[in-house]
Design an enzyme around this catalytic site. Structure first.
Site, PDB file in Angstrom:
ATOM      1  CD  GLU A 103      -9.196   4.402  -0.022  1.00 35.16           C
ATOM      2  OE1 GLU A 103     -10.109   4.252   0.764  1.00 35.16           O
ATOM      3  OE2 GLU A 103      -8.164   5.041   0.081  1.00 35.16           O
ATOM      4  CG  ASP A 104      -7.519   7.405  -2.950  1.00 30.25           C
ATOM      5  OD1 ASP A 104      -7.808   7.849  -1.804  1.00 30.25           O
ATOM      6  OD2 ASP A 104      -6.658   6.799  -3.179  1.00 30.25           O
TER       7      ASP A 104
ATOM      8  NE  ARG B 290      -7.073  11.712  -2.871  1.00 25.45           N
ATOM      9  CZ  ARG B 290      -7.161  11.360  -1.722  1.00 25.45           C
ATOM     10  NH1 ARG B 290      -7.939  11.787  -0.679  1.00 25.45           N
ATOM     11  NH2 ARG B 290      -6.755  10.155  -1.254  1.00 25.45           N
TER      12      ARG B 290
ATOM     13  CG  ASN C  43      -0.136   9.163   2.678  1.00 23.63           C
ATOM     14  OD1 ASN C  43       0.830   9.139   3.233  1.00 23.63           O
ATOM     15  ND2 ASN C  43      -1.160   8.946   3.007  1.00 23.63           N
TER      16      ASN C  43
ATOM     17  CE1 TYR D  34      -4.102   1.148  -0.546  1.00 20.54           C
ATOM     18  CE2 TYR D  34      -3.629   2.801   1.206  1.00 20.54           C
ATOM     19  CZ  TYR D  34      -4.328   2.348   0.088  1.00 20.54           C
ATOM     20  OH  TYR D  34      -5.293   3.320   0.013  1.00 20.54           O
TER      21      TYR D  34
ATOM     22  CE  LYS E 266      -8.069   1.992   2.649  1.00 25.75           C
ATOM     23  NZ  LYS E 266      -7.806   3.402   2.687  1.00 25.75           N
TER      24      LYS E 266
ATOM     25  CG  ASP F 238      -9.914   4.492   5.169  1.00 26.53           C
ATOM     26  OD1 ASP F 238     -10.160   4.501   6.249  1.00 26.53           O
ATOM     27  OD2 ASP F 238      -8.878   4.505   4.630  1.00 26.53           O
ATOM     28  CG  ASP F 239      -9.948   8.619   0.921  1.00 29.85           C
ATOM     29  OD1 ASP F 239      -8.854   8.005   1.060  1.00 29.85           O
ATOM     30  OD2 ASP F 239     -10.703   8.095  -0.078  1.00 29.85           O
TER      31      ASP F 239
HETATM   32  P1  NAD Z   1      -8.325  16.464  -1.111  1.00 32.62           P
HETATM   33  O1  NAD Z   1      -7.958  16.814  -2.491  1.00 32.62           O
HETATM   34  O2  NAD Z   1      -9.718  16.299  -0.649  1.00 32.62           O
HETATM   35  O3  NAD Z   1      -8.102  17.961  -0.336  1.00 32.62           O
HETATM   36  C1  NAD Z   1      -6.734  18.725  -0.507  1.00 32.62           C
HETATM   37  C2  NAD Z   1      -6.798  20.230   0.222  1.00 32.62           C
HETATM   38  O4  NAD Z   1      -5.701  20.672   0.207  1.00 32.62           O
HETATM   39  C3  NAD Z   1      -7.915  20.923  -0.532  1.00 32.62           C
HETATM   40  O5  NAD Z   1      -8.820  21.498   0.551  1.00 32.62           O
HETATM   41  C4  NAD Z   1      -7.051  21.949  -1.277  1.00 32.62           C
HETATM   42  O6  NAD Z   1      -7.809  23.353  -1.259  1.00 32.62           O
HETATM   43  C5  NAD Z   1      -5.842  21.945  -0.255  1.00 32.62           C
HETATM   44  N1  NAD Z   1      -4.716  22.694  -0.723  1.00 32.62           N
HETATM   45  C6  NAD Z   1      -4.027  22.552  -2.051  1.00 32.62           C
HETATM   46  N2  NAD Z   1      -3.007  23.163  -2.220  1.00 32.62           N
HETATM   47  C7  NAD Z   1      -2.806  24.059  -0.873  1.00 32.62           C
HETATM   48  C8  NAD Z   1      -1.907  24.774  -0.425  1.00 32.62           C
HETATM   49  N3  NAD Z   1      -0.789  25.165  -1.193  1.00 32.62           N
HETATM   50  N4  NAD Z   1      -2.028  25.185   0.934  1.00 32.62           N
HETATM   51  C9  NAD Z   1      -3.113  24.848   1.573  1.00 32.62           C
HETATM   52  N5  NAD Z   1      -3.954  24.029   0.988  1.00 32.62           N
HETATM   53  C10 NAD Z   1      -3.940  23.582  -0.128  1.00 32.62           C
HETATM   54  O7  NAD Z   1      -7.356  15.527  -0.356  1.00 32.62           O
HETATM   55  P2  NAD Z   1      -7.658  14.671   0.758  1.00 32.62           P
HETATM   56  O8  NAD Z   1      -8.375  13.565   0.413  1.00 32.62           O
HETATM   57  O9  NAD Z   1      -7.856  15.619   1.924  1.00 32.62           O
HETATM   58  O10 NAD Z   1      -5.864  14.140   1.096  1.00 32.62           O
HETATM   59  C11 NAD Z   1      -5.063  15.230   1.035  1.00 32.62           C
HETATM   60  C12 NAD Z   1      -3.653  14.333   1.509  1.00 32.62           C
HETATM   61  O11 NAD Z   1      -3.683  13.671   2.754  1.00 32.62           O
HETATM   62  C13 NAD Z   1      -3.301  13.527   0.370  1.00 32.62           C
HETATM   63  O12 NAD Z   1      -1.992  13.472   0.171  1.00 32.62           O
HETATM   64  C14 NAD Z   1      -3.631  11.990   1.137  1.00 32.62           C
HETATM   65  O13 NAD Z   1      -2.709  10.933   0.580  1.00 32.62           O
HETATM   66  C15 NAD Z   1      -3.055  12.321   2.517  1.00 32.62           C
HETATM   67  N6  NAD Z   1      -3.974  11.476   3.444  1.00 32.62           N
HETATM   68  C16 NAD Z   1      -3.265  10.765   4.389  1.00 32.62           C
HETATM   69  C17 NAD Z   1      -3.973  10.047   5.207  1.00 32.62           C
HETATM   70  C18 NAD Z   1      -3.161   9.207   6.389  1.00 32.62           C
HETATM   71  O14 NAD Z   1      -1.936   9.528   6.313  1.00 32.62           O
HETATM   72  N7  NAD Z   1      -3.675   8.805   7.317  1.00 32.62           N
HETATM   73  C19 NAD Z   1      -5.350   9.678   5.205  1.00 32.62           C
HETATM   74  C20 NAD Z   1      -6.020  10.387   4.019  1.00 32.62           C
HETATM   75  C21 NAD Z   1      -5.261  11.279   3.083  1.00 32.62           C
END
Ligand code: NAD
Length: 554
Positions: free
Chosen positions: A252-253, A163, A415, A110, A181, A275-276
């Protein structure tokens, strides 16, 4: 000999039963194949004598051979491809190898390596796995699901590839995610592989690179939007409930507009979660509970500043708010503790460009355009990066938050690793060893002035496999936020003082089977308490969960 728990495939590992494929077809069926471990008797009864080299190996010997070949693969990506080829030929052997080496292999099957696997999915594609559904299949989705050879599907992970991790639109190549997953559901919580179905809704892609790639496996169209998209998802959801025994559907995603909409639309209709949004909320809230054992504060006293107001950020905030309400805060006060900076600056009331999921966190404040200024203005105790914008927790930001707090809590969860807001080393170095740090992708321990810090990985795998197992095992009709809150607390309860001493706010991943049983129990307890189950409550839920877990030994 075969185990016969309800959740365990009992048709495996025996001499050929009626209906079991024979001859070379048996060797091509990954749920049944044991390769060189088929016994002399099985080789005769199944008609495979001659297809296999004569020496009968034990599974332990097979594992040794797999590990020898695994170590010959030079890069994590090559190791990923090799492991997936084992999965495609012999599921038990694959899971035995993964479960015996779970800490090492989880990042390979993963995140982060699955990110590269998705980016290159069309190019490394060898064998189909899971189901692809496209707009051309409209009106026929139930028929397609009926062709799936396993009938007792209990959990479906579905993506539309929009995404993928922090890597954006990968179209049909996003299939690496449901496959990866589900491998974690199986390896971590012991869900039976035969009950899992990975699905990609290939509704096109807006990635020009994919559309122009001659080897791209998906439909070569721009993304389907609007009513036609919703109708396709609706038909898919209805078909899953009709064809299989009301399986859990894990979204997911998906891109965040669809993710929030679909969760709202289906969460009170079927057994489903995202899950996200919810899993991330749970694992990060759990990390906060443990971090506060180090920093000494109470949750209701924390001010949390997020970078990124998407699925992860607002999912975490929603669960923090729920937890603060449980601690006695009003909803309004709880929301006031959570602040967001998105790509346009601080999320505030006067902005007119905010998506619906951000509105509960739009507070009165003057405009602030960047994260550092927001830290200085709001003085948070916790900063959480969830924006997929790498290197955005700069030295100035970490120093600023360390000036405000003796022990700042810094989570950089984007990530894969390449997208992390800062590395573990940067967080420890710039805070002079005071930050309580966790990340989304794993980082190695860091030694600073003779002290070794072990960064926690806020890996959703601590939560979703257990929640899935708990929901399936008790026949949950719904998956609720209360279950995710209970899961967060249950996980935090498993963090030992010895972990905290090293700065680690999550238990070792090597304990994942036990942790998943604990999370599954917490989930099921809420389901039973709220009358949301189709099954009777067992006397000992933990023992029941453990008895349901798939064991890949032959
Ligand atoms: P998403 O696309 O829903 O949200 C991204 C957000 O970032 C949006 O609100 C966007 O406006 C904002 N953004 C973009 N550029 C920016 C900047 N320069 N400054 C501030 N904000 C900015 O994505 P998501 O599902 O929320 O995922 C975001 C990240 O979190 C991904 O990399 C994902 O892999 C990671 N994630 C990690 C875990 C974990 O480690 N447990 C779990 C879920 C998601």
């Amino acid at each position: 000999m075969a185990k016969t728990t309800e959740n365990n495939p009992s048709n495996k590992r025996t001499s050929c039963k009626r209906g079991t494929p024979k001859g070379v077809n048996l060797l091509r069926e990954p749920f049944l194949n044991k390769d060189t471990a088929f016994t002399e008797q099985e080789r005769d009864s199944c008609g495979i004598r001659g297809f296999l080299p004569p020496y009968v190996l034990s599974q332990d010997e097979q594992v040794k051979r797999v590990m020898e070949n695994y170590h010959k693969r030079a890069t994590p990506f090559e190791k990923h491809i090799y492991l997936r080829s084992i999965q495609d030929s012999n599921e038990d052997l694959f899971y035995r190898v993964v479960m015996d080496n779970v800490t090492e292999m989880m990042p390979l099957i993963y995140t982060p390596v699955v990110g590269q696997a998705c980016q290159e999915f069309s190019h490394i594609f060898e064998k189909p796995r899971g189901l692809f559904i496209t707009p051309k299949d409209k009106g026929k989705i139930a028929d397609i699901l009926r062709t799936w050879p396993q009938k007792d599907v209990r959990i479906i992970v579905v993506t539309d590839g929009e995404r993928i991790l922090g890597l954006g639109d990968q179209g049909a190549d996003g299939m690496g995610i449901p496959i990866g997953k589900l491998s974690l559901y199986i390896a971590c919580a012991g869900i039976n592989p035969a009950q899992c179905l990975p699905v990609t809704l290939d509704v096109g892609t807006n990635s020009e690179a994919k559309l122009n790639d001659p080897l791209y496996i998906g439909i070569r169209e721009k993304r389907l939007r609007g009513q036609a998209y919703d109708d396709l998802v609706e038909e898919f959801i209805v078909a899953t409930q009709e064809v299989f025994p009301e399986p859990l559907i894990q979204f997911e995603d998906f891109g965040n507009t669809n993710a929030f909409r679909l969760l709202t639309k289906y969460r009170d209709r079927i057994c489903t979660f995202n899950d996200d949004i919810q899993g991330t909320g749970s694992v990060i809230v759990s990390g906060l509970y443990s971090a506060m054992r180090i920093t000494g504060g109470k949750l209701e006293k924390q001010k949390i500043l997020f970078q990124g107001a998407g699925e992860a950020g607002t999912g975490i905030a929603d669960l923090i708010v729920a937890a603060m309400i449980e601690e006695g805060l009003s909803e309004e006060k709880a929301r006031q503790q959570c602040w967001f900076v998105d790509s346009k600056g601080l999320v505030i009331k006067s902005r007119t460009d905010l998506a619906e999921h951000k509105l509960p966190y739009a507070h009165e404040h003057k405009p602030v355009t960047d994260f550092l200024s927001a830290v200085e203005a709001l003085k948070p105790t916790v900063i959480i990066g969830a924006s997929a914008q790498p290197k955005t927790f700069t030295q100035s930001i970490i120093e600023a938050v360390s000036k405000i707090n003796e022990r700042p809590i810094v989570f950089a969860i984007s990530n894969p690793t390449s997208k992390a807001e800062c590395t573990a080393e940067e967080a420890y170095k710039w805070s002079k060893g005071r930050a309580v740090f966790a990340s989304g992708s794993p980082f190695d321990p860091v030694t600073l002035n003779g002290k070794t810090f072990v960064p926690g990985q806020g890996n959703n795998a601590y939560i979703f496999p257990g929640v899935g197992m708990g929901a399936i095992a008790c026949g949950a009709k719904r998956v609720t936020d209360e279950m995710f809150s209970a899961a967060a607390k249950a996980l935090a309860g498993e963090v030992a003082e010895s972990d905290l001493e090293k700065g680690r706010i999550y238990p070792p991943l090597s304990m994942i089977r036990h942790l998943s049983a604990v999370v599954a129990t917490a989930t099921a307890e809420v389901a039973f308490k709220r009358g949301l189950t189709k099954k009777r409550k067992p006397a000992d839920i933990v023992a029941f969960m453990k008895s349901q877990m798939y064991d890949p030994k032959y």
